[in-house]
Design a protein around this motif. Structure first.
Motif, mmCIF file in Angstrom:
data_model
loop_
_atom_site.group_PDB
_atom_site.id
_atom_site.type_symbol
_atom_site.label_atom_id
_atom_site.label_comp_id
_atom_site.label_asym_id
_atom_site.label_seq_id
_atom_site.Cartn_x
_atom_site.Cartn_y
_atom_site.Cartn_z
ATOM 1 N N GLY A 22 0.790 -1.229 0.000
ATOM 2 C CA GLY A 22 0.000 0.000 0.000
ATOM 3 C C GLY A 22 0.815 1.267 0.000
ATOM 4 O O GLY A 22 1.144 1.807 -1.055
ATOM 5 N N LEU A 23 1.139 1.785 1.185
ATOM 6 C CA LEU A 23 1.696 3.126 1.357
ATOM 7 C C LEU A 23 2.754 3.478 0.311
ATOM 8 O O LEU A 23 3.689 2.725 0.083
ATOM 9 C CB LEU A 23 2.313 3.242 2.754
ATOM 10 C CG LEU A 23 3.007 4.575 3.054
ATOM 11 C CD1 LEU A 23 1.982 5.684 3.223
ATOM 12 C CD2 LEU A 23 3.881 4.458 4.288
ATOM 13 N N VAL A 24 2.593 4.657 -0.294
ATOM 14 C CA VAL A 24 3.583 5.195 -1.225
ATOM 15 C C VAL A 24 3.860 6.641 -0.839
ATOM 16 O O VAL A 24 2.937 7.410 -0.566
ATOM 17 C CB VAL A 24 3.107 5.123 -2.687
ATOM 18 C CG1 VAL A 24 4.184 5.657 -3.627
ATOM 19 C CG2 VAL A 24 2.743 3.693 -3.073
ATOM 20 N N ASN A 25 5.140 7.007 -0.829
ATOM 21 C CA ASN A 25 5.595 8.360 -0.520
ATOM 22 C C ASN A 25 6.380 8.905 -1.705
ATOM 23 O O ASN A 25 7.143 8.177 -2.336
ATOM 24 C CB ASN A 25 6.501 8.344 0.712
ATOM 25 C CG ASN A 25 5.844 7.728 1.924
ATOM 26 O OD1 ASN A 25 5.221 8.404 2.721
ATOM 27 N ND2 ASN A 25 5.993 6.403 2.082
ATOM 28 N N TYR A 26 6.201 10.203 -1.972
ATOM 29 C CA TYR A 26 6.930 10.868 -3.043
ATOM 30 C C TYR A 26 7.533 12.176 -2.524
ATOM 31 O O TYR A 26 6.887 12.897 -1.751
ATOM 32 C CB TYR A 26 5.995 11.275 -4.193
ATOM 33 C CG TYR A 26 5.287 10.169 -4.905
ATOM 34 C CD1 TYR A 26 5.844 9.567 -6.028
ATOM 35 C CD2 TYR A 26 4.017 9.746 -4.508
ATOM 36 C CE1 TYR A 26 5.169 8.564 -6.712
ATOM 37 C CE2 TYR A 26 3.335 8.743 -5.186
ATOM 38 C CZ TYR A 26 3.914 8.161 -6.283
ATOM 39 O OH TYR A 26 3.254 7.177 -6.968
ATOM 40 N N THR A 27 8.747 12.499 -2.983
ATOM 41 C CA THR A 27 9.130 13.904 -2.949
ATOM 42 C C THR A 27 8.337 14.580 -4.058
ATOM 43 O O THR A 27 8.045 13.969 -5.092
ATOM 44 C CB THR A 27 10.635 14.102 -3.169
ATOM 45 O OG1 THR A 27 11.030 13.499 -4.414
ATOM 46 C CG2 THR A 27 11.434 13.476 -2.027
ATOM 47 N N ARG A 28 7.956 15.835 -3.822
ATOM 48 C CA ARG A 28 7.177 16.550 -4.830
ATOM 49 C C ARG A 28 8.114 17.268 -5.801
ATOM 50 O O ARG A 28 9.243 17.620 -5.457
ATOM 51 C CB ARG A 28 6.244 17.543 -4.162
ATOM 52 C CG ARG A 28 4.898 17.025 -3.648
ATOM 53 C CD ARG A 28 4.823 15.605 -3.205
ATOM 54 N NE ARG A 28 3.479 15.284 -2.668
ATOM 55 C CZ ARG A 28 3.199 14.232 -1.953
ATOM 56 N NH1 ARG A 28 4.165 13.351 -1.669
ATOM 57 N NH2 ARG A 28 1.974 13.999 -1.526
ATOM 58 N N LEU A 29 7.623 17.477 -7.022
ATOM 59 C CA LEU A 29 8.485 18.020 -8.071
ATOM 60 C C LEU A 29 8.950 19.437 -7.765
ATOM 61 O O LEU A 29 9.983 19.877 -8.274
ATOM 62 C CB LEU A 29 7.757 17.967 -9.415
ATOM 63 C CG LEU A 29 7.363 16.555 -9.882
ATOM 64 C CD1 LEU A 29 6.700 16.604 -11.244
ATOM 65 C CD2 LEU A 29 8.573 15.632 -9.917
ATOM 66 N N GLY A 30 8.216 20.159 -6.924
ATOM 67 C CA GLY A 30 8.600 21.515 -6.570
ATOM 68 C C GLY A 30 9.386 21.622 -5.282
ATOM 69 O O GLY A 30 9.671 22.734 -4.820
#
Length: 580
Positions: free
Chosen positions: A361-369
């Motif tokens: 399940g869990l997914v983490n992203y750095t954001r493009l900005g």
């Protein structure tokens, strides 16, 4: 949360139909928030085909399918498998490389309510037998030959070993070749034309039903199956496509095995389809192949594991390929070191996006900005406002913010149980429904996660998970081996590699012989130890404990010391060792 309660109306019961159940209050909250939209994956594909009918959906080799063509191919698969007697709720192991037929088979089975179980191209007899047995699969879809390996040998052996398997379906073989022994059947025999599709009994499954089963790496070496529903998975896909800012003009490159959760949904090819974008399938992550596709297809976003990212960085200066279209390089599957992360944008000209997640399940992203420090030093923040994170000590007590602890999570796309595995469920889930990820993390003041490693001894070799216990079992089966302990050793390229410490029974067995022994027992190549070190005895810990956990820790330190002391001109140690 995975048993046999549902079945197609009017048919005999289908054994082992997977389910995935959230507590009613949570499910109601997720629906009210709009996370779960009550749409099956088949309906979702149909809607995208109507909106983007003439746009290119997938490119693989010389094949270019539009959205309308992909939808039609999924229909042909759905109608064909139903016509051949595979029923909604039954499971089909799908082991295909990065080819357009993977899309048709996956989406067609899901549309029919048949449950695909995804295996990776690297899996061999031991893994395929286990996956089929655990899932109760009735069919197996595989390539004829891929990367110089003939998968038809796996299919014939599986049909003999597993009584439940009724069909072994071959992609990439002509009719006579695939049907020559009556065991293998060509995919063409499972496809129906437009007239047959229009009369087929294709009934959209419930959005709350299980769409497919994915594999969990786990620490036991045995496959744990992850039931993902249409509702929960589509939420993850839609949210990921938005976070990654995909548009119909985006071009997504798949260089990792397409059945991995990462290139499937983070945002993956499903995220690309959600946005009306194009997916390009690469047969290899090698720079000479991938760079050529980036240039030819004007790829805008690609996903890689750290070893692939490092390979691309090292190859860039030697390549004349035009990579100017590449806007984003995602890196996940294993932790990317900050030093390597800092090289991505200056070298490739693309924004780095770190991705940390799991098939559960869990997914983490750095954001493009995000600022450079956040992108290079953290592994991102969760998709959803309703992703709940809990970081605890060894006794499940929450740690102070910023301290390192065990990550637990629950939310609208994180499962609440494995398929028919109560023992794993008892270990992996808390009483209040949090999933124990097995990761050691800390949380920044801005809500971003920093990954510090795995709490278990599982080896993360370039994004592929290796269970030490599984490899040890195969080593000690050799008549010349008395005992073996497999540990992870830090590696700049792979993140971790496997080192096997072996005590022999008597005469010396050459390390290549042991490696060949493991390969010959049907394990994937990435599970073969990178290094074998012979010792006379295992060391005791400082407090005299002899548990295998403590032995692994002591041997890991020994391996690290060996690496620190070694020089190119150093003589061989008294203990035999080999690396590959």
């Amino acid at each position: 949360m995975s048993d046999t309660s549902t079945m197609p109306a009017g048919d005999a019961p289908v054994a082992g139909v997977p389910t995935q159940v959230w507590p009613p209050a949570d499910a109601a909250r997720y629906r009210e928030a709009g996370y779960w939209q009550g749409e099956s994956i088949g309906q979702w594909l149909r809607a995208r085909a109507a909106t983007y009918a003439g746009r290119t959906a997938v490119v693989g080799g010389d094949v270019r399918w539009t959205y309308a063509r992909l939808d039609r191919e999924a229909d042909r698969v759905a109608a064909g498998f139903l016509a051949r007697g595979v029923r909604p709720g039954e499971r089909v192991v799908v082991q295909l490389p990065n080819i357009p037929e993977f899309f048709a088979v996956m989406l067609g089975l899901i549309r029919a309510g048949i449950v695909p179980v995804f295996a990776l191209p690297a899996h061999r007899q031991t893994e395929i037998d286990n996956i089929a047995a655990v899932s109760g699969a009735v069919a197996y879809v595989m390539p004829a030959v891929h990367d110089k390996f003939d998968y038809r040998t796996l299919g014939r052996a599986l049909r003999t070993a597993q009584a439940t398997v009724r069909h072994v379906v071959v992609v990439g073989a002509d009719v006579m070749d695939a049907a020559d022994d009556g065991v293998l059947e060509p995919l063409s025999a499972f496809l129906r034309d437009d007239a047959d599709v229009s009369t087929a009994r294709i009934v959209d499954p419930s959005p709350s039903s299980v769409a497919f089963l994915q594999l969990s790496g786990g620490s036991t070496g045995l496959s744990k199956l992850i039931p993902r529903t249409h509702d929960d998975y589509l939420y993850s896909v839609r949210a990921s496509a938005a976070i990654c800012e995909l548009t119909p003009e985006s071009v997504y490159l798949v260089v990792l095995p397409v059945a991995h959760n990462f290139p499937m949904s983070s945002p993956g090819f499903l995220g690309a389809l959600d946005a009306g974008a194009c997916t390009v399938l690469s047969p290899s992550p090698a720079p000479d192949v991938a760079f050529g596709l980036i240039e030819r297809e004007r790829v805008t976003i690609a996903a890689a594991v750290p070893p692939v990212a490092l390979m691309w960085l090292e190859a860039r200066d030697m390549s004349s390929a035009d990579l100017s279209s590449l806007e984003v390089l995602q890196v996940g599957g294993a932790k990317l070191t900050p030093a390597v992360a800092a090289r991505v944008t200056p070298t490739l000209g693309a924004t780095l996006q770190q991705v940390f997640g799991m098939a559960e399940g869990l997914v983490n992203y750095t954001r493009l900005g995000d600022d450079t420090e956040t992108i290079c030093q953290t592994q991102g923040r969760p998709i959803s406002p309703d992703d709940e994170l809990r970081i605890v000590d060894d006794h499940d007590v929450p740690v102070a913010r910023g301290a390192v602890g065990h990550l637990q999570t629950r939310g609208p796309y994180t499962i609440r149980g494995y398929y028919q595995n109560e023992a794993a469920n008892a270990r992996s889930f808390t009483e209040d429904g949090f999933y124990r990820t097995g990761d050691l993390v800390s949380l920044t003041d801005t809500g971003y996660l920093v990954v510090h490693g795995r709490a278990t001894d599982q080896i993360n070799r370039g994004g592929e998970k290796v269970s030490p216990e599984e490899v040890e079992d195969h080593l000690v089966a050799h008549p010349g081996v008395r005992d073996a302990v497999v540990v992870s050793v830090p590696d700049d390229y792979l993140g971790e590699r496997a080192c096997a410490f072996v005590i022999l029974r008597g005469e010396r067995v050459a390390p290549p012989v042991l490696k060949a022994w493991i390969r010959g027992r049907g394990l994937a190549a990435y599970k073969v130890p990178d290094q074998i070190v012979y010792v006379d005895a295992f060391p005791f810990t400082g407090v005299g404990k002899t548990s295998r956990k403590d032995l692994r820790g002591a041997l890991r330190e020994l391996a690290a010391q060996r690496n620190a002391d070694a020089t190119p001109s150093a003589p061989a140690s008294s203990s035999d060792s080999t690396s590959s």
